[in-house]
Enzyme design. Structure first.
Site, PDB file in Angstrom:
ATOM      1  N   SER A 286     -20.963   4.519 -35.335  1.00 56.52           N
ATOM      2  CA  SER A 286     -20.805   5.296 -34.109  1.00 56.52           C
ATOM      3  C   SER A 286     -21.815   4.796 -33.092  1.00 56.52           C
ATOM      4  O   SER A 286     -22.943   4.459 -33.449  1.00 56.52           O
ATOM      5  CB  SER A 286     -21.048   6.777 -34.405  1.00 56.52           C
ATOM      6  N   GLU A 299      -8.133   5.521 -41.527  1.00 62.55           N
ATOM      7  CA  GLU A 299      -7.545   6.363 -40.484  1.00 62.55           C
ATOM      8  C   GLU A 299      -6.381   5.655 -39.788  1.00 62.55           C
ATOM      9  O   GLU A 299      -5.376   6.275 -39.438  1.00 62.55           O
ATOM     10  CB  GLU A 299      -8.615   6.750 -39.449  1.00 62.55           C
TER      11      GLU A 299
END
Ligand code: ARG
Length: 466
Positions: A286, A299
């Site tokens: 991140s 994902e």
């Protein structure tokens, strides 16, 4: 030819009766070359088989066939080498190839389209393409099955919590859990193999829709292109897109399975679970939170499922209102097919890589395998077996014992004997043998059950078949 007839009409391939060119917008909505250029090699294969058959049947001269074959090889070389100029005015791959062939070969090229229409031409091109897509998917599924078997084998006895409603239900083994996905992906592979058998018939020679008056040999072209034989009904041959639909359905179901597995990996990787670790190569960080490792690949496997299902729905919807036979709507099949095939290819590859690199954390799984009183069923079963209590009553007694454990904030395994005896006086020390998760798992010996012995059998059964 008179000067008038030689004037560049609308379209050099079909413009004979047209007095003006299509409007720019007509050209834009009509052209498929932007995407159907992916059919180039199939189109050329089809034309080689067709012209060989025309010569064999005496419909064109052998010298024309030879010129056509040499010319087509050159066109293929130009396309593969990137030196080919695709033209939107020429609409699609079929006319782009034929037009270039005419430049190279001259008159013989003009005989290639004898006894053929773009309708049977595109049908055969797409069949060849989707057949290759089936074979690629089959191979990829085989690799994924192997990866799952390799990961399941050392974990046939690794205890983890099993869930229903995502609530702790009964302990199972990690190997057993992975083997559930082996069942799913093996069904996907059998769907692909089944559909491949059905699609392997050649529509070439159906003509525009009604067949042809030339003495063609459809069996010969079918054989040359690796088909089992020709399709039987010319009307169906040019208007059928089932091979695409079956591929998209099989791919959609497979993508749904991949998405469920991806979802589990995402859950297992999260800190509260911590059941598995995935190496850095499958995760991203991140930009704000330095501690983060995000399971982006998983994902995206989950996220891309929507595209594949979307393609299936798009083609089904496109086809559902079409009267026999060909309508231009059907040109819309290709982008969906190509996108779904590309997507299933990348998600299968990514999932196979993730499974190979997945590192299970048996300690974490074991630590919570008993959570949520997951051996309560074992307790009830013990009451039935050892005390001959009817199951419905045993279920009730167990419920009261669970509630005592809950009140005391303890597990069933650590609950004192007196507490259980206060609920059912006949309970004795023997009960503790079934309350541990290891024993619970080992006792599930029914066929298909989670006992490590049974899991090992499942693995061995699939090893022979994968
Ligand atoms: N580009 C067309 C398609 O993909 C080829 C067939 C065109 N046939 C026709 N009659 N206009 O469907």
């Amino acid at each position: 030819m008179s000067e008038e007839a030689k004037k560049p009409a609308a379209n050099t391939m079909w413009g004979g009766r047209f007095s003006s060119s299509p409007s720019a917008l007509m050209e834009a909505i009509n052209a498929s070359i932007g995407f159907d250029k992916r059919l180039a090699s199939q189109d050329i294969q089809g034309s080689i088989a067709h012209s060989a058959m025309l010569a064999k049947q005496g419909i064109i001269a052998e010298s024309d066939r030879d010129a056509i074959h040499a010319g087509l090889q050159r066109v293929l070389g130009e396309i593969e080498g990137g030196g080919f100029t695709f033209s939107t005015t020429l609409e699609d791959i079929h006319m782009n190839v034929e037009s270039r062939l005419r430049e190279i070969t001259g008159d013989p090229a003009a005989r290639l389209h004898t006894a053929r229409s773009r309708n049977d031409q595109v049908a055969v091109d797409v069949r060849l393409w989707v057949r290759d897509a089936h074979d690629r998917t089959d191979e990829q599924l085989t690799s994924l099955l192997k990866a799952l078997l390799d990961k399941a084998e050392p974990h046939a006895a690794t205890v983890m919590p099993g869930f229903t409603h995502l609530q702790s239900a009964q302990p199972v083994t990690f190997g057993h859990h992975l083997m559930a996905y082996v069942e799913m992906f093996a069904r996907d592979r059998s769907r692909i193999r089944d559909s491949r058998k059905r699609l392997n018939e050649s529509p070439l020679g159906a003509g525009a829709l009604a067949g042809t008056s030339f003495p063609i040999d459809r069996h010969m072209t079918a054989k040359a292109l690796g088909f089992d034989g020709p399709t039987r009904n010319s009307l169906d041959s040019v208007s059928d897109r089932d091979s695409i639909l079956e591929f998209l359905s099989a791919a959609s179901i497979c993508a749904m399975h991949l998405s469920r597995l991806a979802e589990e990996i995402i859950i297992w990787m999260s800190a509260p679970f911590g059941f598995v670790r995935l190496p850095d190569r499958w995760t991203t960080g991140s930009s704000m939170m330095p501690q983060k490792r995000n399971p982006d690949a998983a994902e995206l496997v989950r996220g891309k499922t929507g595209r594949i299902v979307g393609s299936l729905v798009a083609v089904l919807t496109m086809m559902k209102g079409l009267p026999l036979t060909y309508s231009k709507d059907m040109q819309e099949d290709k982008e969906q097919l190509f996108d779904a095939a590309d997507t299933i290819e990348i998600v299968l590859a990514a999932m196979t890589g993730m499974i190979q690199d997945l590192e299970p954390v048996p300690d974490r799984m074991a630590a919570v395998a008993g959570a949520g009183f997951s051996t309560a069923t074992d307790l009830a079963d013990w009451l039935v077996r050892s005390l001959n209590i009817p199951f419905r009553d045993a279920h009730h007694v167990t419920g009261r014992i669970v509630s005592e454990a809950e009140k005391r904030g303890t597990t069933l395994e650590d609950l004192p004997l007196e507490v259980m005896q206060a609920v059912e006086p006949r309970i004795h020390q023997g009960i503790y043998e079934v309350l541990g998760v290891e024993n619970s798992v080992r006792s599930r010996m029914s066929f298909g059950g989670t006992s490590p012995v049974r899991v090992a059998e499942q693995i061995a059964w699939w090893r022979e078949r994968v």
